[in-house]
Design an enzyme around this catalytic site. Structure first.
Site, short mmCIF file in Angstrom:
data_model
loop_
_atom_site.label_atom_id
_atom_site.label_comp_id
_atom_site.label_asym_id
_atom_site.label_seq_id
_atom_site.Cartn_x
_atom_site.Cartn_y
_atom_site.Cartn_z
N LEU A 75 7.01 1.26 -2.72
CA LEU A 75 7.88 2.25 -3.15
C LEU A 75 6.94 2.96 -4.11
O LEU A 75 6.12 2.30 -4.60
CB LEU A 75 9.06 1.99 -3.84
CG LEU A 75 10.29 1.37 -2.99
CD1 LEU A 75 11.35 1.22 -4.09
CD2 LEU A 75 10.95 2.67 -2.34
N ASP A 76 6.87 4.45 -4.26
CA ASP A 76 6.10 5.02 -5.15
C ASP A 76 6.47 4.54 -6.55
O ASP A 76 7.52 4.01 -6.72
CB ASP A 76 6.22 6.54 -4.88
CG ASP A 76 5.76 6.98 -3.70
OD1 ASP A 76 4.91 6.62 -3.18
OD2 ASP A 76 6.01 8.37 -3.40
N LYS A 77 5.47 4.60 -7.48
CA LYS A 77 5.50 4.42 -8.86
C LYS A 77 6.78 4.95 -9.53
O LYS A 77 7.39 4.06 -10.06
CB LYS A 77 4.25 4.51 -9.76
CG LYS A 77 4.33 4.27 -11.00
CD LYS A 77 2.93 4.56 -11.72
CE LYS A 77 3.21 4.30 -13.15
NZ LYS A 77 1.83 4.49 -14.18
N GLU A 78 7.04 6.09 -9.44
CA GLU A 78 8.24 6.60 -9.93
C GLU A 78 9.62 6.58 -9.21
O GLU A 78 10.74 6.88 -9.94
CB GLU A 78 7.88 8.23 -10.16
CG GLU A 78 6.99 8.63 -11.08
CD GLU A 78 6.84 7.83 -12.58
OE1 GLU A 78 8.00 7.52 -13.04
OE2 GLU A 78 5.63 7.32 -12.79
N ALA A 79 9.32 5.88 -8.03
CA ALA A 79 10.79 5.60 -7.32
C ALA A 79 11.23 4.19 -7.80
O ALA A 79 10.53 3.20 -8.14
CB ALA A 79 10.43 5.38 -5.89
#
Length: 121
Positions: A75-79
């Protein structure tokens, strides 16, 4: 996970970056990743990530070095959301094939706030 990187069941403790263990068995681990934390850093990077915490957790659980954890997806860092990690060669190969062949499905949901503007047609 506690301050040594050990997963905590159902709650967050210590310096874990907020990672919460959802499920663990002989073959896999499922964690709830909070926003702002990397799934994994680049090889050789010693930065906080879910992968780093899980490697420590699995090694401590088995009380020996060389115990492995494999990343199945990211998952992306901000997700935020659930991540699956394999603990055996067999589960890694099976889960990677499930995602590659699209038999395993991903579900995404977004929460937004504020004015989204007019709907494009």
């Amino acid at each position: 996970m506690d301050r040594r990187g050990q997963a905590s069941r159902g709650r967050r403790r210590g310096n874990t970056g907020g990672v919460r263990l959802v499920h663990e068995d002989e073959d896999l681990i499922v964690v709830d990743k909070p926003p702002g934390l990397l799934t994994a850093g680049l090889p050789g990077q010693e930065i906080d990530s879910v992968f780093r915490y899980l490697k420590v957790h699995v090694r401590d659980q088995h009380k020996r070095r060389g115990t492995k954890v494999w990343i199945i997806h990211r998952l992306d860092k901000e997700a935020s959301g659930l991540l699956v990690f394999a603990k055996t060669d067999r589960s890694y190969e099976f889960l990677k094939e499930e995602f590659r062949s699209r038999r395993a499905h991903r579900l995404y949901a977004a929460v937004v706030e504020g004015d989204m503007g007019e709907r494009a047609s």
